[in-house]
Design a protein around this motif. Structure first.
Motif, short mmCIF file in Angstrom:
data_model
loop_
_atom_site.label_atom_id
_atom_site.label_comp_id
_atom_site.label_asym_id
_atom_site.label_seq_id
_atom_site.Cartn_x
_atom_site.Cartn_y
_atom_site.Cartn_z
N GLU A 271 0.81 -1.22 0.00
CA GLU A 271 0.00 0.00 0.00
C GLU A 271 0.85 1.27 0.00
OE1 GLU A 271 -3.37 -0.21 -0.08
OE2 GLU A 271 -3.13 -2.38 -0.13
N ILE A 272 2.17 1.13 -0.04
CA ILE A 272 3.06 2.26 0.18
C ILE A 272 4.10 2.33 -0.94
CG2 ILE A 272 4.79 3.24 1.74
CD1 ILE A 272 3.32 1.69 4.02
N LYS A 273 4.34 3.53 -1.43
CA LYS A 273 5.42 3.77 -2.38
C LYS A 273 6.50 4.56 -1.64
CE LYS A 273 7.15 4.33 -6.63
NZ LYS A 273 7.99 3.33 -7.18
N SER A 274 7.70 4.03 -1.63
CA SER A 274 8.78 4.62 -0.85
C SER A 274 9.81 5.30 -1.74
CB SER A 274 9.45 3.51 -0.03
OG SER A 274 10.43 4.05 0.80
N PHE A 275 10.27 6.47 -1.29
CA PHE A 275 11.32 7.22 -1.98
C PHE A 275 12.38 7.55 -0.94
CE2 PHE A 275 7.39 7.90 -4.22
CZ PHE A 275 7.74 7.88 -5.56
N SER A 276 13.59 7.05 -1.14
CA SER A 276 14.66 7.24 -0.15
C SER A 276 15.98 7.54 -0.84
CB SER A 276 14.85 5.98 0.69
OG SER A 276 13.67 5.63 1.34
N THR A 277 16.82 8.25 -0.11
CA THR A 277 18.21 8.41 -0.51
C THR A 277 19.05 8.12 0.72
OG1 THR A 277 18.46 10.72 0.13
CG2 THR A 277 17.59 10.31 -2.07
N PHE A 278 20.30 7.94 0.52
CA PHE A 278 21.21 7.69 1.63
C PHE A 278 22.33 8.72 1.68
CE2 PHE A 278 19.09 3.77 0.62
CZ PHE A 278 18.67 3.34 1.85
N VAL A 279 22.05 9.91 1.14
CA VAL A 279 23.10 10.92 1.01
C VAL A 279 23.15 11.91 2.17
CG1 VAL A 279 23.27 10.74 -1.49
CG2 VAL A 279 21.67 12.35 -0.50
N LYS A 280 22.14 11.93 3.03
CA LYS A 280 22.13 12.71 4.27
C LYS A 280 22.25 14.22 4.07
CE LYS A 280 25.00 9.39 5.66
NZ LYS A 280 26.16 8.85 6.10
N SER A 281 21.72 14.72 2.97
CA SER A 281 21.80 16.17 2.71
C SER A 281 20.41 16.81 2.69
CB SER A 281 22.51 16.43 1.38
OG SER A 281 21.84 15.78 0.33
N TRP A 282 19.45 16.16 3.33
CA TRP A 282 18.08 16.67 3.33
C TRP A 282 17.95 18.04 3.97
CZ3 TRP A 282 16.67 17.03 8.43
CH2 TRP A 282 17.36 16.20 9.33
N ASN A 283 18.63 18.30 5.08
CA ASN A 283 18.47 19.57 5.78
C ASN A 283 19.00 20.76 4.96
OD1 ASN A 283 18.85 20.40 9.33
ND2 ASN A 283 17.37 21.06 7.85
N PRO A 284 20.21 20.68 4.40
CA PRO A 284 20.65 21.81 3.57
C PRO A 284 19.80 21.97 2.30
CG PRO A 284 22.33 20.08 3.62
CD PRO A 284 21.29 19.70 4.59
N LEU A 285 19.29 20.85 1.76
CA LEU A 285 18.40 20.97 0.60
C LEU A 285 17.14 21.75 0.97
CD1 LEU A 285 17.41 20.30 -2.28
CD2 LEU A 285 16.33 18.27 -1.28
N TYR A 286 16.52 21.42 2.10
CA TYR A 286 15.30 22.14 2.50
C TYR A 286 15.58 23.62 2.69
CZ TYR A 286 13.75 17.35 3.61
OH TYR A 286 13.44 16.03 3.57
N SER A 287 16.72 23.95 3.26
CA SER A 287 17.09 25.35 3.43
C SER A 287 17.26 26.02 2.06
CB SER A 287 18.38 25.47 4.25
OG SER A 287 18.69 26.82 4.44
N LEU A 288 17.92 25.33 1.15
CA LEU A 288 18.11 25.85 -0.20
C LEU A 288 16.76 26.08 -0.88
CD1 LEU A 288 20.17 26.51 -2.51
CD2 LEU A 288 19.88 24.13 -3.24
N LEU A 289 15.86 25.11 -0.78
CA LEU A 289 14.55 25.25 -1.41
C LEU A 289 13.74 26.37 -0.77
CD1 LEU A 289 13.67 21.47 -1.88
CD2 LEU A 289 14.33 23.12 -3.66
N GLY A 290 13.88 26.53 0.53
CA GLY A 290 13.22 27.65 1.22
C GLY A 290 13.74 28.98 0.72
N ASN A 291 15.05 29.06 0.51
CA ASN A 291 15.65 30.30 -0.01
C ASN A 291 15.21 30.56 -1.45
OD1 ASN A 291 17.79 31.77 1.74
ND2 ASN A 291 18.01 29.62 2.24
N ILE A 292 15.15 29.53 -2.27
CA ILE A 292 14.75 29.69 -3.67
C ILE A 292 13.28 30.11 -3.76
CG2 ILE A 292 14.32 28.47 -5.85
CD1 ILE A 292 16.80 26.72 -5.19
N SER A 293 12.43 29.43 -3.00
CA SER A 293 10.98 29.62 -3.14
C SER A 293 10.42 30.73 -2.26
CB SER A 293 10.25 28.32 -2.80
OG SER A 293 10.33 28.05 -1.41
#
Length: 162
Positions: free
Chosen positions: A39-61
């Motif tokens: 019942e679930i579709k999973s999307f994962s990475t193992f690169v551990k850069s989620w927090n700086p990405l979210y900050s970057l996206l917040g700055n862009i948007s």
């Protein structure tokens, strides 16, 4: 090891309710997800850069929805590693992310002032903002999860795995 992120796209509201009701307990989210994998579709990475990405996206948007993605706390009393994004929040993320392409990510990452600003922010692995491949990988997976959730009218459960 570090903290990685996984986006679980779930349409069945009963599964969402079960996660919501048990997220601050000894509930084993991994076992639960595996038991309900059909019942679930999973999307994962193992690169551990989620927090700086979210900050970057917040700055862009300029949108603070990325603050919700960034927040995490864990203690004996609570486990804030699991967040649920409603269909409305998925729609907001979809609208924002459809306007951000690879080129915009690349240009933003190349902005040394922005990179330095993000690297100095409080957060998890903020220095990873200097790893373009890591940021791009994390971006693609987030965008794939949001697109899939939007099209399937599903919710997203974001899980930070320590």
């Amino acid at each position: 090891m570090g903290i990685i992120v996984s986006y679980e796209v779930i349409k069945d509201l009963n599964l969402i309710i079960e996660i919501e009701n048990n997220k601050n307990s000894n509930f084993n989210i991994e076992t639960f997800l595996n038991q309900n994998r059909a019942e679930i579709k999973s999307f994962s990475t193992f690169v551990k850069s989620w927090n700086p990405l979210y900050s970057l996206l917040g700055n862009i948007s300029g949108n603070n929805i990325f603050d919700k993605l960034s927040e995490y706390k864990s203690s004996i009393e609570s486990n804030e590693y699991t967040k649920i994004f409603t269909i409305d929040e998925v729609s907001i993320l979809y609208e924002i992310l459809k306007g951000i392409n690879d080129k915009e990510i690349k240009i933003s990452i190349e902005n040394s002032l922005l990179r330095t600003k993000i690297a100095r922010e409080n957060g998890y692995n903020m220095k990873y903002i200097f790893d373009e491949n890591s940021i791009y990988t994390e971006f693609v997976e987030l965008k794939n999860a949001v697109n899939f959730a939007y099209v399937s009218e599903s919710l997203i459960v974001q899980i930070l795995y320590p």
